[in-house]
Design a protein around this motif. Structure first.
Motif, PDB file in Angstrom:
ATOM      1  N   GLN A  47       7.344   6.586  -2.288  1.00 40.71           N
ATOM      2  CA  GLN A  47       5.982   6.954  -2.657  1.00 40.71           C
ATOM      3  C   GLN A  47       5.155   5.719  -2.989  1.00 40.71           C
ATOM      4  O   GLN A  47       3.993   5.601  -2.587  1.00 40.71           O
ATOM      5  CB  GLN A  47       6.014   7.906  -3.855  1.00 40.71           C
ATOM      6  CG  GLN A  47       6.626   9.263  -3.547  1.00 40.71           C
ATOM      7  CD  GLN A  47       6.816  10.100  -4.800  1.00 40.71           C
ATOM      8  OE1 GLN A  47       6.680   9.614  -5.924  1.00 40.71           O
ATOM      9  NE2 GLN A  47       7.143  11.370  -4.624  1.00 40.71           N
ATOM     10  N   MET A  48       5.770   4.801  -3.708  1.00 37.81           N
ATOM     11  CA  MET A  48       5.053   3.589  -4.108  1.00 37.81           C
ATOM     12  C   MET A  48       4.725   2.716  -2.904  1.00 37.81           C
ATOM     13  O   MET A  48       3.641   2.153  -2.808  1.00 37.81           O
ATOM     14  CB  MET A  48       5.883   2.817  -5.133  1.00 37.81           C
ATOM     15  CG  MET A  48       6.001   3.515  -6.474  1.00 37.81           C
ATOM     16  SD  MET A  48       7.182   2.704  -7.569  1.00 37.81           S
ATOM     17  CE  MET A  48       6.337   1.155  -7.850  1.00 37.81           C
ATOM     18  N   GLU A  49       5.667   2.614  -1.969  1.00 34.92           N
ATOM     19  CA  GLU A  49       5.423   1.801  -0.773  1.00 34.92           C
ATOM     20  C   GLU A  49       4.294   2.406   0.060  1.00 34.92           C
ATOM     21  O   GLU A  49       3.417   1.682   0.550  1.00 34.92           O
ATOM     22  CB  GLU A  49       6.692   1.703   0.070  1.00 34.92           C
ATOM     23  CG  GLU A  49       6.529   0.806   1.290  1.00 34.92           C
ATOM     24  CD  GLU A  49       7.814   0.638   2.073  1.00 34.92           C
ATOM     25  OE1 GLU A  49       7.985  -0.417   2.717  1.00 34.92           O
ATOM     26  OE2 GLU A  49       8.655   1.559   2.044  1.00 34.92           O
ATOM     27  N   LYS A  50       4.299   3.737   0.193  1.00 36.54           N
ATOM     28  CA  LYS A  50       3.242   4.393   0.957  1.00 36.54           C
ATOM     29  C   LYS A  50       1.890   4.219   0.278  1.00 36.54           C
ATOM     30  O   LYS A  50       0.875   3.996   0.941  1.00 36.54           O
ATOM     31  CB  LYS A  50       3.569   5.882   1.116  1.00 36.54           C
ATOM     32  CG  LYS A  50       4.727   6.159   2.063  1.00 36.54           C
ATOM     33  CD  LYS A  50       5.033   7.640   2.124  1.00 36.54           C
ATOM     34  CE  LYS A  50       6.212   7.932   3.042  1.00 36.54           C
ATOM     35  NZ  LYS A  50       6.555   9.380   3.071  1.00 36.54           N
ATOM     36  N   GLN A  51       1.884   4.344  -1.047  1.00 35.55           N
ATOM     37  CA  GLN A  51       0.624   4.181  -1.782  1.00 35.55           C
ATOM     38  C   GLN A  51       0.070   2.774  -1.611  1.00 35.55           C
ATOM     39  O   GLN A  51      -1.121   2.592  -1.397  1.00 35.55           O
ATOM     40  CB  GLN A  51       0.844   4.492  -3.264  1.00 35.55           C
ATOM     41  CG  GLN A  51      -0.455   4.439  -4.072  1.00 35.55           C
ATOM     42  CD  GLN A  51      -0.202   4.551  -5.553  1.00 35.55           C
ATOM     43  OE1 GLN A  51       0.636   3.822  -6.106  1.00 35.55           O
ATOM     44  NE2 GLN A  51      -0.903   5.445  -6.220  1.00 35.55           N
ATOM     45  N   ARG A  52       0.953   1.788  -1.684  1.00 39.59           N
ATOM     46  CA  ARG A  52       0.521   0.402  -1.529  1.00 39.59           C
ATOM     47  C   ARG A  52      -0.001   0.149  -0.108  1.00 39.59           C
ATOM     48  O   ARG A  52      -1.000  -0.518   0.098  1.00 39.59           O
ATOM     49  CB  ARG A  52       1.667  -0.539  -1.848  1.00 39.59           C
ATOM     50  CG  ARG A  52       1.300  -2.012  -1.761  1.00 39.59           C
ATOM     51  CD  ARG A  52       2.407  -2.897  -2.316  1.00 39.59           C
ATOM     52  NE  ARG A  52       2.022  -4.287  -2.278  1.00 39.59           N
ATOM     53  CZ  ARG A  52       2.304  -5.117  -1.297  1.00 39.59           C
ATOM     54  NH1 ARG A  52       2.982  -4.692  -0.235  1.00 39.59           N
ATOM     55  NH2 ARG A  52       1.923  -6.395  -1.335  1.00 39.59           N
ATOM     56  N   ALA A  53       0.695   0.732   0.883  1.00 40.50           N
ATOM     57  CA  ALA A  53       0.287   0.543   2.273  1.00 40.50           C
ATOM     58  C   ALA A  53      -1.070   1.183   2.545  1.00 40.50           C
ATOM     59  O   ALA A  53      -1.871   0.679   3.357  1.00 40.50           O
ATOM     60  CB  ALA A  53       1.345   1.125   3.215  1.00 40.50           C
ATOM     61  N   SER A  54      -1.366   2.283   1.856  1.00 45.28           N
ATOM     62  CA  SER A  54      -2.608   3.018   2.106  1.00 45.28           C
ATOM     63  C   SER A  54      -3.840   2.282   1.604  1.00 45.28           C
ATOM     64  O   SER A  54      -4.960   2.568   2.040  1.00 45.28           O
ATOM     65  CB  SER A  54      -2.545   4.393   1.453  1.00 45.28           C
ATOM     66  OG  SER A  54      -2.548   4.290   0.028  1.00 45.28           O
TER      67      SER A  54
END
Length: 245
Positions: A236-243
């Motif tokens: 979730q954190m990686e996706k949030q950062r990528a977004s």
């Protein structure tokens, strides 16, 4: 708690959940690194041989574990850092995982060194020490120490009843959060006799989590703790950062 996923989660939860900070960033990072080092040293002398063996495919209370297929929740946490999916995590992969969820170069490097150094040989029983300090995911439960909450069983599976028990037994001021005093009370209740390494490791892990993720009222919320345990936090954190990039 388990040292590998829990320490990573503690360090980075403040990127994902709103937390209050009473320390400067420099002092906070220094304290986290010191606590991390102490915790790893404590678990190095703690044996999991006294933990009860679980031979079936259910959680202790009969509910389905929060895992999918042949991978348990503890392995799911760690697998995020297995960047090439070969079942082994090297220090450079730990570093890459840290960076993927938004950590700076200095803390990523420090975390990779401490974590791989502390867990490599424990997850490679009977093998000659490797200068590359690999961590074998299939044996990550060997990094589990005593005097913990019991939310992960001896085979790394999530035990829902134990998670709920944390708040049912120890949350008094707020049913969905822990105060500093309640947290200390829980740690004392979880202590196994003469398991000094386990006492220290548990205190260190929860201290890091509380330090980084308490709210402005000094409460550590249930959803924050659940995010540590459910195995989905890092993705979730990686996706949030990528977004946002």
């Amino acid at each position: 708690m388990s040292i590998f996923p829990q320490v990573h989660s503690c360090i980075f939860l403040h990127h994902y959940f709103p937390c209050s900070f009473n320390l400067t960033r420099k002092k906070k990072v220094y304290r986290v690194v010191v606590l991390l080092f102490v915790s790893l040293m404590a678990t190095s002398s703690t044996s999991i041989s006294s933990l009860p063996a679980i031979s079936n495919n259910q959680c202790k209370d009969g509910t389905s574990p929060m895992d999918g297929g042949d991978i348990n929740v503890l392995q799911k946490h760690v697998s995020f850092f297995d960047r090439n999916n070969d079942g082994v995590i090297y220090p450079w992969e730990t570093y890459q995982g840290f960076r993927a969820i938004g950590c700076g170069m200095a803390l990523s490097t420090t975390g990779a060194i401490f974590i791989n150094l502390g867990l490599s040989q424990k997850t490679r029983p009977g093998k000659f020490p490797s200068p590359l300090f690999p961590i074998e995911i299939k044996n990550i439960t060997r990094g589990k120490h005593g005097s913990d909450s019991g939310v992960y069983d001896a085979e790394g599976r999530f035990v829902p009843s134990k998670f709920e028990e944390i708040f049912r037994k120890h949350s008094h001021a707020n049913s969905n959060a822990l105060t500093s005093e309640e947290l200390l009370g829980m740690l004392k209740a979880n202590r196994n006799p003469k398991d000094y390494g386990g006492w220290l490791a548990s205190w260190t892990e929860w201290k890091i989590l509380y330090l980084l993720c308490k709210d402005k009222d000094g409460l550590l919320h249930k959803e924050t703790v659940r995010a540590v345990y459910d195995g989905s936090l890092f993705e979730q954190m990686e996706k949030q950062r990528a977004s946002v990039h």
